[in-house]
Design a protein around this motif. Structure first.
Motif: not given
Length: 315
Positions: A4-23
């Motif tokens: 199985l591919p180990n790639a994580v979707p962008d919307y589940l990326n921890p950095d993306s989540i932190r950016t969204g919460l900050t915004r």
């Protein structure tokens, strides 16, 4: 075997989540700041208008202003007939609108079946809350004044304003009843209570604060309405008081005042504002400050009642 591919979707990326919460937190803070600025701006404008009325009418504040009838001489004119008429109209309005509005709200929320008929009623009640007041005046002119023969009386004015605030009372009462958790109803039903017992002993006590708040807010709107009572024929100059509701003879209560002609505070203000004499403008400003003060006092009472009842609720 395929891995199985180990790639994580962008919307589940921890950095993306932190950016969204900050915004989102930033947007929440901006919304709060904008709301506070607008609220204080509105309160500031209201305070400026109120102080302007107080300063313009300061020379007329006195006991004589409350105890004198209107006069052709501005320095001798008062608001006795106007505030007595306003008080009696509000008495009729509250007596007619509150029981009917609360009963209608209880029926719609607790008893009415959920079908197309009740849906139509609910839509119409909500829409009636936004109908211009002059429409209620024209309706009352044809119904109460001519059809029922009430004439230009306190009863006609009180019924007119009762129709005006009835949707407000119904909507406020329904919202208060909806705020009562269903678990309280279910617990009462589980102990064998009837629907009326659940409504009387549980739903209404918990929603009393909201009901009283809606009632007072409705009356605070009605007290300043001018168009409906002008339409049904309120007098702009009156030098006598209506009959007293209390008499010395049994049963010590009289209803003759319901058929008496009347004037009200908004009508008296309109009469003074329309005159070119600056002294009458000061009278109008003083009456306006008193009327606005009465409205603010009623709203303050509504807030206090809601606060007291909410303190007693433990959910």
């Amino acid at each position: 075997m395929a891995t199985l591919p180990n790639a994580v979707p962008d919307y589940l990326n921890p950095d993306s989540i932190r950016t969204g919460l900050t915004r989102r937190k930033l947007l929440d803070q901006v919304f709060v700041i904008v709301g506070l600025v607008l609220m204080f701006a509105c309160l500031g404008i209201l305070a400026i208008l109120f102080m302007n009325l107080v300063l313009d009418g300061s020379e007329r504040f006195g006991w004589d202003f409350f105890t004198n009838f209107p006069s052709r001489r501005a320095e001798r004119a008062g608001i006795l007939g106007a505030w007595v008429g306003t008080s009696l109209i509000m008495l009729v309005t509250a007596f007619c609108a509150v029981p009917v509005g609360v009963a209608a709200a209880i029926y719609l929320e607790e008893y009415a079946p959920k079908n197309w008929f009740t849906a139509v009623i609910e839509i119409n009640v909500t829409n009636l809350a936004g109908v211009p007041s002059i429409v209620y005046g024209l309706l009352a002119l044809g119904l109460f004044v001519y059809q029922f023969g009430l004439g230009q009386s306190i009863a006609a004015a009180g019924l007119t304003l009762a129709l005006l605030i009835l949707p407000i009372v119904i909507v406020a009462t329904r919202e208060s009843i909806r705020a009562v958790p269903k678990s309280i109803r279910e617990a009462a039903y589980g102990l064998g209570a009837t629907r009326w017992e659940v409504t009387k002993d549980h739903v209404l006590p918990y929603s009393t604060g909201g009901i009283l708040t809606g009632m007072i807010l409705g009356l605070s709107r009605a007290i300043g309405e001018t168009a409906p009572i002008i339409t049904i024929g309120a007098l702009s100059f009156i030098a006598f008081l209506p009959s007293s509701p209390i008499t010395s003879d049994f049963p010590f209560i009289s209803f003759k005042w319901l058929n008496d002609p009347f004037t009200a505070m908004p009508i008296q203000m309109f009469n003074w504002v329309s005159r070119p004499d600056q002294a009458f403008q000061a009278n109008a400003a003083a009456a306006g400050a008193i009327l606005l003060g009465m409205t603010l006092l009623m709203n303050a009472v509504a807030i206090w009642i809601r606060y007291r009842f909410r303190k007693k609720i433990n959910w």
